[in-house]
Design a protein around this motif. Structure first.
Motif, PDB file in Angstrom:
ATOM      1  N   GLU A 163     -10.024   0.976   2.756  1.00  0.00           N
ATOM      2  CA  GLU A 163     -10.965  -0.332   3.300  1.00  0.00           C
ATOM      3  C   GLU A 163      -9.894  -1.108   4.388  1.00  0.00           C
ATOM      4  OE1 GLU A 163      -9.151  -1.442  -0.342  1.00  0.00           O
ATOM      5  OE2 GLU A 163      -9.965   0.276   0.247  1.00  0.00           O
ATOM      6  N   ALA A 164      -8.994  -1.130   3.810  1.00  0.00           N
ATOM      7  CA  ALA A 164      -7.887  -2.260   4.636  1.00  0.00           C
ATOM      8  C   ALA A 164      -7.395  -1.318   5.841  1.00  0.00           C
ATOM      9  CB  ALA A 164      -6.763  -2.634   3.959  1.00  0.00           C
ATOM     10  N   VAL A 165      -7.233   0.033   5.731  1.00  0.00           N
ATOM     11  CA  VAL A 165      -6.823   0.783   7.081  1.00  0.00           C
ATOM     12  C   VAL A 165      -7.926   0.711   7.871  1.00  0.00           C
ATOM     13  CG1 VAL A 165      -6.449   3.175   7.799  1.00  0.00           C
ATOM     14  CG2 VAL A 165      -5.188   2.147   5.779  1.00  0.00           C
ATOM     15  N   PRO A 220      -3.540  -8.434 -14.281  1.00  0.00           N
ATOM     16  CA  PRO A 220      -3.765  -8.151 -12.784  1.00  0.00           C
ATOM     17  C   PRO A 220      -2.499  -8.330 -12.094  1.00  0.00           C
ATOM     18  CG  PRO A 220      -5.647  -9.389 -13.646  1.00  0.00           C
ATOM     19  CD  PRO A 220      -4.596  -9.506 -14.757  1.00  0.00           C
ATOM     20  N   ASP A 221      -1.713  -9.437 -12.276  1.00  0.00           N
ATOM     21  CA  ASP A 221      -0.373  -9.637 -11.698  1.00  0.00           C
ATOM     22  C   ASP A 221       0.651  -8.480 -11.738  1.00  0.00           C
ATOM     23  OD1 ASP A 221      -1.314 -12.040 -10.629  1.00  0.00           O
ATOM     24  OD2 ASP A 221      -0.705 -13.418 -11.940  1.00  0.00           O
ATOM     25  N   THR A 222       0.601  -7.919 -13.048  1.00  0.00           N
ATOM     26  CA  THR A 222       1.552  -7.013 -13.168  1.00  0.00           C
ATOM     27  C   THR A 222       1.335  -5.828 -12.667  1.00  0.00           C
ATOM     28  OG1 THR A 222       2.583  -7.892 -15.305  1.00  0.00           O
ATOM     29  CG2 THR A 222       2.835  -5.625 -14.821  1.00  0.00           C
ATOM     30  N   THR A 223      -0.060  -5.540 -12.777  1.00  0.00           N
ATOM     31  CA  THR A 223      -0.511  -4.257 -11.894  1.00  0.00           C
ATOM     32  C   THR A 223      -0.642  -4.466 -10.422  1.00  0.00           C
ATOM     33  OG1 THR A 223      -2.056  -4.178 -14.086  1.00  0.00           O
ATOM     34  CG2 THR A 223      -2.824  -2.760 -12.013  1.00  0.00           C
ATOM     35  N   VAL A 224      -0.689  -5.381  -9.826  1.00  0.00           N
ATOM     36  CA  VAL A 224      -0.759  -5.438  -8.387  1.00  0.00           C
ATOM     37  C   VAL A 224       0.814  -5.412  -8.149  1.00  0.00           C
ATOM     38  CG1 VAL A 224      -0.937  -7.132  -6.394  1.00  0.00           C
ATOM     39  CG2 VAL A 224      -2.859  -6.775  -8.126  1.00  0.00           C
ATOM     40  N   ARG A 225       1.656  -5.811  -8.806  1.00  0.00           N
ATOM     41  CA  ARG A 225       2.840  -5.707  -8.479  1.00  0.00           C
ATOM     42  C   ARG A 225       3.685  -4.169  -8.403  1.00  0.00           C
ATOM     43  NH1 ARG A 225       7.374  -5.586 -12.076  1.00  0.00           N
ATOM     44  NH2 ARG A 225       5.897  -6.639 -13.630  1.00  0.00           N
ATOM     45  N   HIS A 226       3.069  -3.629  -9.500  1.00  0.00           N
ATOM     46  CA  HIS A 226       3.263  -2.054  -9.415  1.00  0.00           C
ATOM     47  C   HIS A 226       2.664  -1.362  -8.517  1.00  0.00           C
ATOM     48  CE1 HIS A 226       5.731  -2.427 -13.042  1.00  0.00           C
ATOM     49  NE2 HIS A 226       4.840  -2.852 -13.935  1.00  0.00           N
ATOM     50  N   MET A 227       1.082  -1.651  -8.082  1.00  0.00           N
ATOM     51  CA  MET A 227       0.678  -0.960  -7.130  1.00  0.00           C
ATOM     52  C   MET A 227       1.217  -1.047  -5.808  1.00  0.00           C
ATOM     53  SD  MET A 227      -3.450  -1.985  -8.350  1.00  0.00           S
ATOM     54  CE  MET A 227      -3.994  -1.356  -6.717  1.00  0.00           C
ATOM     55  N   ARG A 228       1.967  -2.286  -5.447  1.00  0.00           N
ATOM     56  CA  ARG A 228       2.563  -2.586  -4.085  1.00  0.00           C
ATOM     57  C   ARG A 228       3.725  -1.494  -3.967  1.00  0.00           C
ATOM     58  NH1 ARG A 228       3.687  -8.482  -2.352  1.00  0.00           N
ATOM     59  NH2 ARG A 228       3.589  -7.303  -0.435  1.00  0.00           N
ATOM     60  N   THR A 229       4.191  -0.915  -5.052  1.00  0.00           N
ATOM     61  CA  THR A 229       5.276   0.240  -4.841  1.00  0.00           C
ATOM     62  C   THR A 229       4.530   1.330  -4.162  1.00  0.00           C
ATOM     63  OG1 THR A 229       6.253  -0.520  -6.926  1.00  0.00           O
ATOM     64  CG2 THR A 229       6.819   1.741  -6.002  1.00  0.00           C
ATOM     65  N   LEU A 231       1.636   1.394  -2.185  1.00  0.00           N
ATOM     66  CA  LEU A 231       0.998   0.677  -1.064  1.00  0.00           C
ATOM     67  C   LEU A 231       1.467  -0.275  -0.212  1.00  0.00           C
ATOM     68  CD1 LEU A 231      -2.598   0.041  -2.933  1.00  0.00           C
ATOM     69  CD2 LEU A 231      -1.826   2.181  -1.635  1.00  0.00           C
ATOM     70  N   GLY A 232       2.786   0.461   0.191  1.00  0.00           N
ATOM     71  CA  GLY A 232       3.740  -0.293   0.912  1.00  0.00           C
ATOM     72  C   GLY A 232       3.259  -0.897   2.189  1.00  0.00           C
ATOM     73  N   ARG A 233       2.174  -0.176   2.908  1.00  0.00           N
ATOM     74  CA  ARG A 233       1.787  -0.678   4.350  1.00  0.00           C
ATOM     75  C   ARG A 233       0.906  -1.704   4.253  1.00  0.00           C
ATOM     76  NH1 ARG A 233      -1.090   4.606   6.590  1.00  0.00           N
ATOM     77  NH2 ARG A 233       0.124   5.568   4.994  1.00  0.00           N
ATOM     78  N   HIS A 234       0.537  -2.245   2.915  1.00  0.00           N
ATOM     79  CA  HIS A 234      -0.338  -3.289   2.922  1.00  0.00           C
ATOM     80  C   HIS A 234       0.010  -4.400   2.321  1.00  0.00           C
ATOM     81  CE1 HIS A 234      -3.587  -0.285   3.547  1.00  0.00           C
ATOM     82  NE2 HIS A 234      -3.167   0.456   2.598  1.00  0.00           N
ATOM     83  N   THR A 235      -0.535  -5.636   2.584  1.00  0.00           N
ATOM     84  CA  THR A 235      -0.238  -7.045   2.136  1.00  0.00           C
ATOM     85  C   THR A 235      -0.669  -7.334   0.516  1.00  0.00           C
ATOM     86  OG1 THR A 235      -2.370  -8.208   2.713  1.00  0.00           O
ATOM     87  CG2 THR A 235      -0.601  -7.988   4.324  1.00  0.00           C
ATOM     88  N   GLU A 236      -0.203  -8.262  -0.029  1.00  0.00           N
ATOM     89  CA  GLU A 236      -0.521  -8.425  -1.469  1.00  0.00           C
ATOM     90  C   GLU A 236      -1.829  -8.692  -1.626  1.00  0.00           C
ATOM     91  OE1 GLU A 236       0.786 -11.281  -5.286  1.00  0.00           O
ATOM     92  OE2 GLU A 236       2.023 -11.150  -3.351  1.00  0.00           O
ATOM     93  N   ASP A 237      -2.666  -9.476  -0.586  1.00  0.00           N
ATOM     94  CA  ASP A 237      -4.102  -9.688  -0.738  1.00  0.00           C
ATOM     95  C   ASP A 237      -4.950  -8.383  -0.636  1.00  0.00           C
ATOM     96  OD1 ASP A 237      -3.696 -12.442  -0.992  1.00  0.00           O
ATOM     97  OD2 ASP A 237      -4.176 -12.847   1.116  1.00  0.00           O
ATOM     98  N   GLU A 238      -4.337  -7.499   0.259  1.00  0.00           N
ATOM     99  CA  GLU A 238      -5.116  -6.213   0.498  1.00  0.00           C
ATOM    100  C   GLU A 238      -4.999  -5.471  -0.681  1.00  0.00           C
ATOM    101  OE1 GLU A 238      -4.768  -5.658   5.360  1.00  0.00           O
ATOM    102  OE2 GLU A 238      -3.007  -4.769   3.927  1.00  0.00           O
ATOM    103  N   VAL A 239      -3.613  -5.372  -1.365  1.00  0.00           N
ATOM    104  CA  VAL A 239      -3.517  -4.554  -2.651  1.00  0.00           C
ATOM    105  C   VAL A 239      -4.513  -5.244  -3.813  1.00  0.00           C
ATOM    106  CG1 VAL A 239      -1.890  -3.767  -4.202  1.00  0.00           C
ATOM    107  CG2 VAL A 239      -1.288  -3.871  -1.932  1.00  0.00           C
ATOM    108  N   ARG A 240      -4.350  -6.439  -3.823  1.00  0.00           N
ATOM    109  CA  ARG A 240      -5.116  -7.155  -4.844  1.00  0.00           C
ATOM    110  C   ARG A 240      -6.737  -6.709  -4.678  1.00  0.00           C
ATOM    111  NH1 ARG A 240      -3.938 -10.704  -8.776  1.00  0.00           N
ATOM    112  NH2 ARG A 240      -1.909 -11.033  -7.946  1.00  0.00           N
TER     113      ARG A 240
END
Length: 301
Positions: A163-165, A220-229, A231-240
């Motif tokens: 959806e972000a792409v 959620p914060d811990t999960t989003v932090r791990h997800m960013r590993t 989804l490196g092309r996305h911002t934190e807001d997009e990952v969240r």
């Protein structure tokens, strides 16, 4: 300490998130098991069946088509993380009629799921869509081909937030598979020919994954932090936003399968493959056996 090989058979959050959380939060170590996470994407079934696998979809297909007696001991989600990503103007699945679609092979689990969804939309994937079968990786080549116009749509997995792409490039997301087809998919499965489902190492992995599933819901914060590993092309807001839409509402809290959903899914998969539905959900998804499988609320660190 126990040791075990755990193989993923696809790349991205769908396959790897729960195992990654369990590893990064030291839940495997807490449970006394050393896990070697293996890339089984290119392994044949004979090699894969000697390891514990995350890929429940592939395990189910190989049980239906080849009789390999896989059983699933833990389920992460009933909503496959695959999307149809399309160029501007293609806003629904029916708009894909006559279009060029990059897609997984028909007898892979993602490809089978895609064909089921296309048929639900009234499209024959062999005649109504110009399918271009490709070997998936991180789907980067699909994005390049969409940009250059050599394809009209691509069926992509969780190495990106589609959806972000789409928003970045002005593209469309005609469908998410999880909105149209549910099947208990990704988790922990073993072939009892080679691995005892009650082996202490297997039970330790299941417990660690149950704890990771609770992190996904409770932190959620811990999960989003791990997800960013991933989804490196996305911002934190997009990952969240991706987490809030596709992960938190759809991942299990205890690793159990909904057997009603699973029986419908097995029937649909067998029909798409053109084989008999030789296994029931209760036979394949053994997600509640023994006192150690009773859901336990662990504290999130």
């Amino acid at each position: 300490m126990y040791t075990i090989d755990l193989a993923y058979v696809g790349r991205g959050l769908h396959e790897e998130l729960v195992a990654y959380v369990a590893d990064q939060e030291d839940y495997y170590a807490d449970e006394g098991v050393h896990v070697a996470l293996r890339d089984g994407c290119s392994w044949d079934d004979e090699r894969l069946r000697r390891s514990v696998t995350i890929g429940l979809g592939r395990a189910l297909l190989s049980r239906l088509t080849d009789g390999i007696p896989w059983i699933a001991l833990n389920v992460n989600t009933h909503s496959p993380l695959f999307w149809f990503l399309a160029c501007p103007g293609l806003t629904s699945l029916t708009d894909l009629a006559g279009r060029r679609l990059a897609i997984h092979a028909p007898h892979t689990a993602p490809g089978c799921f895609a064909r089921i969804v296309l048929r639900q939309a009234g499209l024959d994937p062999d005649h109504d869509v110009r399918t271009i079968v490709r070997r998936p990786g991180d789907y980067g080549m699909d994005l390049r081909r969409l940009r250059e116009g050599s394809i009209d749509a691509a069926y992509v997995g969780s190495t990106m937030a589609p959806e972000a792409v789409a928003a970045e490039h002005g593209w469309q997301v005609p469908a998410w598979v999880g909105d149209h087809f549910q099947i208990p998919t990704v988790g922990v499965a073993v072939d009892p020919t080679h691995t005892d489902p009650d082996d202490p190492a297997v039970r330790a992995v299941v417990r660690a994954h149950q704890r990771a599933l609770q992190v996904i819901h409770d932190d959620p914060d811990t999960t989003v932090r791990h997800m960013r590993t991933f989804l490196g092309r996305h911002t934190e807001d997009e990952v969240r936003a991706h987490y809030e839409t596709f992960i938190a509402p759809h991942y299990t809290t205890d690793g159990r399968a909904d057997l009603t959903v699973a029986d419908r899914a097995i029937t649909a998969v067998a029909a798409e493959l053109g084989v008999p539905a030789t296994v029931t959900a209760a036979e394949f998804y053994r997600t509640a056996t023994g006192p150690e499988s009773t859901p336990v609320r662990w504290s999130v660190r």
